[in-house]
Enzyme design. Structure first.
Site, mmCIF file in Angstrom:
data_model
loop_
_atom_site.group_PDB
_atom_site.id
_atom_site.type_symbol
_atom_site.label_atom_id
_atom_site.label_comp_id
_atom_site.label_asym_id
_atom_site.label_seq_id
_atom_site.Cartn_x
_atom_site.Cartn_y
_atom_site.Cartn_z
ATOM 1 N N GLU A 69 36.145 38.364 45.074
ATOM 2 C CA GLU A 69 36.980 37.696 44.071
ATOM 3 C C GLU A 69 36.988 36.188 44.354
ATOM 4 O OE1 GLU A 69 41.347 37.871 44.280
ATOM 5 O OE2 GLU A 69 41.362 38.349 42.155
ATOM 6 N N CYS B 186 44.087 37.571 37.338
ATOM 7 C CA CYS B 186 43.650 38.741 38.110
ATOM 8 C C CYS B 186 42.776 39.667 37.266
ATOM 9 C CB CYS B 186 44.853 39.494 38.640
ATOM 10 S SG CYS B 186 45.960 40.003 37.315
ATOM 11 N N LYS C 25 60.789 35.280 46.172
ATOM 12 C CA LYS C 25 60.080 34.216 46.896
ATOM 13 C C LYS C 25 58.903 33.837 45.997
ATOM 14 C CE LYS C 25 57.108 32.932 49.278
ATOM 15 N NZ LYS C 25 56.167 31.859 48.808
ATOM 16 N N GLU D 91 50.454 44.618 43.086
ATOM 17 C CA GLU D 91 49.431 44.247 42.094
ATOM 18 C C GLU D 91 48.543 43.207 42.772
ATOM 19 O OE1 GLU D 91 51.359 43.235 38.409
ATOM 20 O OE2 GLU D 91 51.851 45.323 38.058
HETATM 21 P P1 NAD Z 1 48.704 35.099 47.841
HETATM 22 O O1 NAD Z 1 48.609 36.484 48.314
HETATM 23 O O2 NAD Z 1 48.100 34.014 48.649
HETATM 24 O O3 NAD Z 1 50.231 34.664 47.669
HETATM 25 C C1 NAD Z 1 51.136 35.379 46.832
HETATM 26 C C2 NAD Z 1 52.542 35.217 47.359
HETATM 27 O O4 NAD Z 1 52.633 35.843 48.642
HETATM 28 C C3 NAD Z 1 52.981 33.766 47.558
HETATM 29 O O5 NAD Z 1 54.329 33.667 47.151
HETATM 30 C C4 NAD Z 1 52.833 33.568 49.052
HETATM 31 O O6 NAD Z 1 53.688 32.574 49.584
HETATM 32 C C5 NAD Z 1 53.219 34.946 49.577
HETATM 33 N N1 NAD Z 1 52.699 35.295 50.902
HETATM 34 C C6 NAD Z 1 51.535 34.918 51.469
HETATM 35 N N2 NAD Z 1 51.400 35.482 52.695
HETATM 36 C C7 NAD Z 1 52.507 36.229 52.903
HETATM 37 C C8 NAD Z 1 52.956 37.064 53.967
HETATM 38 N N3 NAD Z 1 52.245 37.240 55.077
HETATM 39 N N4 NAD Z 1 54.134 37.692 53.829
HETATM 40 C C9 NAD Z 1 54.874 37.547 52.706
HETATM 41 N N5 NAD Z 1 54.517 36.759 51.681
HETATM 42 C C10 NAD Z 1 53.332 36.118 51.753
HETATM 43 O O7 NAD Z 1 48.140 35.103 46.355
HETATM 44 P P2 NAD Z 1 47.943 33.850 45.381
HETATM 45 O O8 NAD Z 1 46.805 33.043 45.904
HETATM 46 O O9 NAD Z 1 49.265 33.205 45.127
HETATM 47 O O10 NAD Z 1 47.524 34.581 44.015
HETATM 48 C C11 NAD Z 1 46.209 34.903 43.682
HETATM 49 C C12 NAD Z 1 45.936 36.375 43.934
HETATM 50 O O11 NAD Z 1 46.849 37.163 43.202
HETATM 51 C C13 NAD Z 1 44.556 36.815 43.483
HETATM 52 O O12 NAD Z 1 43.996 37.669 44.441
HETATM 53 C C14 NAD Z 1 44.851 37.596 42.199
HETATM 54 O O13 NAD Z 1 43.884 38.562 41.844
HETATM 55 C C15 NAD Z 1 46.152 38.226 42.538
HETATM 56 N N6 NAD Z 1 46.872 38.609 41.314
HETATM 57 C C16 NAD Z 1 46.946 39.938 40.981
HETATM 58 C C17 NAD Z 1 47.591 40.324 39.807
HETATM 59 C C18 NAD Z 1 47.660 41.777 39.389
HETATM 60 O O14 NAD Z 1 48.400 42.071 38.463
HETATM 61 N N7 NAD Z 1 46.921 42.673 40.015
HETATM 62 C C19 NAD Z 1 48.173 39.356 38.980
HETATM 63 C C20 NAD Z 1 48.060 38.014 39.350
HETATM 64 C C21 NAD Z 1 47.422 37.647 40.530
#
Ligand code: NAD
Length: 489
Positions: free
Chosen positions: A393, A291, A181, A257
């Site tokens: 963040e 991130c 997804k 992550e």
């Molecule tokens: P997000 O959590 O909003 O969304 C990530 C994914 O999760 C999307 O595909 C979204 O549709 C899905 N999602 C959202 N709510 C959900 C739920 N309740 N159930 C299942 N799926 C759901 O994150 P984002 O805004 O896309 O990305 C930014 C975040 O990602 C930042 O916090 C960043 O630090 C983190 N990040 C971490 C790493 C790492 O390696 N630690 C790498 C990249 C990004």
């Protein structure tokens, strides 16, 4: 991509619309125009994808030898490289980030994610123990690794192809099947990968993609589906909490992550120019949407003023504009919604008493780019550690810089946060580098560098930045079920 195209799910080797034919618009971060209509997946699509992934486990895919799987994964990597320009164009359209970032970082890493894990699975040795038995004949124990089954892959928008393949590569190398997804903001490269899988001859149902949103949509349905054996997720810590609750039903394993609020630590004995360059990259690459990015910078007092001036000069020299133009090195944020969030922190910083060194608002853009989600790269000083922009963040192109006076003090400052993802340390003193690296509470530490990645090394966050480690053999812990066989001799 001139005319908006329709982007479909990829289920059982076919591109399909949802049964109710719902679509949502994907807008360009660069100018706000609609670039694609994306199929909005629901329960039925997730059901179909999981069913396809389960039956692929029992079909041709499940019967392949490791060598045969490895050959196929090399084929995937080579095909990504052959279609390099298509992937660059798709990722650029989705994220608006400059072409050089796609060409030199994100898309090559997508191909490498398949090659590296093909090599790992081919070369990893099985653990074995001889043991004594009362009859003196002994026994032999050895471990075997079996695929875990159907893996749910949920990925974010900030480096979509790199982060999605970082999960799909090892999952397939270990013999699993996947339902992906991708983020609703960035579905294009996951879709393109479906074409690659078909060209290379990856059996149907091994790689599936369902587009859609998170809560009460494709993302949540995937995490709740009883046919999914484990869930790997990269995204916000808050989303991870929701996914963990869903995974508790059926005791499914998770690999997370998550977010970060990473510290950059600059000692007075650093190579000054390298440190300024390094912090500039770590705070502002990808418009700060990394991130591992540095949003808290601590600089030893004797070089503090000089450092702030040098970083300001670099930041003020960024070149905004369309990503296709290689002269531009700074892109927009992913969406208007994310821009609103970042700008709300820009306001908060001022309200909390920050000294604005540079930026803090929206740049003047030419009329054709005015609909894009542009913000100025921003630096603050003078805030207490309790300020929201120092603690939370933001995931934008900004950092707060604070002076420090001793090693102990800066370690305490760096560790005083709920996240624990990454740190970058700048010093020419090797002993100090070791000392500090041992005491910072993070999963990944760089000394005199940032984002320098050997994919065999453990990667992941401590505290609220994640669960588990990925990379090299560490990925095998999550993507396989290890079993012991004991043979009485
Ligand atoms: P997000 O959590 O909003 O969304 C990530 C994914 O999760 C999307 O595909 C979204 O549709 C899905 N999602 C959202 N709510 C959900 C739920 N309740 N159930 C299942 N799926 C759901 O994150 P984002 O805004 O896309 O990305 C930014 C975040 O990602 C930042 O916090 C960043 O630090 C983190 N990040 C971490 C790493 C790492 O390696 N630690 C790498 C990249 C990004």
């Amino acid at each position: 991509m001139s005319q908006p195209q329709r982007i479909h799910h990829f289920i059982n080797g076919e591109f399909t619309a949802s049964p109710d034919a719902r679509y949502f618009d994907k807008r360009s971060p660069v100018d706000g125009s609609v670039i694609a209509h994306i199929a909005e997946g629901g329960k039925a699509d997730i059901d179909d994808a999981v069913k396809a992934a389960r039956s692929a486990l029992k079909g041709e895919w499940g019967k392949l030898s490791t060598d045969q799987r490895v050959d196929l994964l090399y084929g995937v990597a080579n095909e990504i490289t052959r279609r390099f320009d298509d992937f660059v164009a798709a990722e650029m359209a989705d994220t608006g980030q400059p072409s050089h970032v796609q060409k030199h970082v994100f898309i090559p890493r997508g191909a490498a994610n398949f090659k590296v894990f093909a090599d790992v699975i081919k070369n990893v040795a099985a653990e074995s123990f001889r043991m004594a038995t009362p009859d003196g004949k002994g026994a032999l124990n050895y471990a075997i690794r079996n695929p875990k089954g159907v893996i749910g892959v949920i990925s974010p928008w900030n480096a979509p192809f790199l982060l999605m393949t970082w999960k799909v590569g090892p999952a397939l190398a270990c013999g699993n099947t996947v339902v992906v997804k991708p983020s609703e903001e960035t579905p294009l490269t996951a879709t393109l990968l479906g074409e690659v899988m078909n060209t290379v001859g990856i059996p149907k149902g091994v790689y599936n993609v369902v587009n859609g949103f998170g809560p009460e949509s494709a993302g949540a349905y995937l995490t709740q589906h009883p046919g999914v054996d484990a869930i790997t997720f990269t995204g916000e810590t808050r989303t991870g909490t929701a996914i963990m609750k869903a995974a508790a039903e059926g005791m499914r394993d998770v690999s997370f992550e998550l977010g970060g609020k990473n510290a950059g630590i600059v000692f007075a004995d650093c190579n000054f120019d390298a440190a300024v360059d390094g912090i500039f990259r770590s705070a502002f690459l990808n418009t700060g949407q990394v991130c591992l990015g540095t949003e808290r910078v601590y600089v030893e007092r004797p070089i503090f003023e000089r450092f702030v001036r040098a970083l300001k000069a670099k930041v003020e020299a960024v070149r905004y504009g369309r990503p296709e133009n290689s002269a531009n090195n700074y892109g927009p944020l992913i969406s208007q919604e994310h821009r609103d969030k970042v700008l709300s922190y820009y306001k908060k910083a001022v309200a909390e008493g920050a000294t604005l060194v540079t930026g803090g608002g929206v740049p003047d853009m030419p009329a054709e780019l005015a609909g894009g989600s542009w913000v100025q790269p921003t630096i603050w000083t003078g805030l207490p550690e309790t300020a929201a922009v120092v603690r939370e963040e933001i995931f934008g192109p900004c950092c707060h810089i604070r002076p420090f006076d001793s090693e102990d003090e800066v370690i305490e400052l760096a560790n005083d946060n709920e996240y624990g993802l990454a740190t970058t340390i700048w010093t020419e003193n090797l002993s100090r580098a070791h000392r500090v690296a041992e005491r910072v509470e993070v999963g990944v530490t760089w000394v005199n560098s940032w984002f320098l990645r050997d994919l065999r090394t453990p990667f992941g966050g401590s505290k609220q930045s994640g669960i588990g480690r990925e990379g090299g053999v560490h990925s095998l812990e999550f993507y396989t079920e290890t079993r012991n066989v004991c043979i009485k001799l």
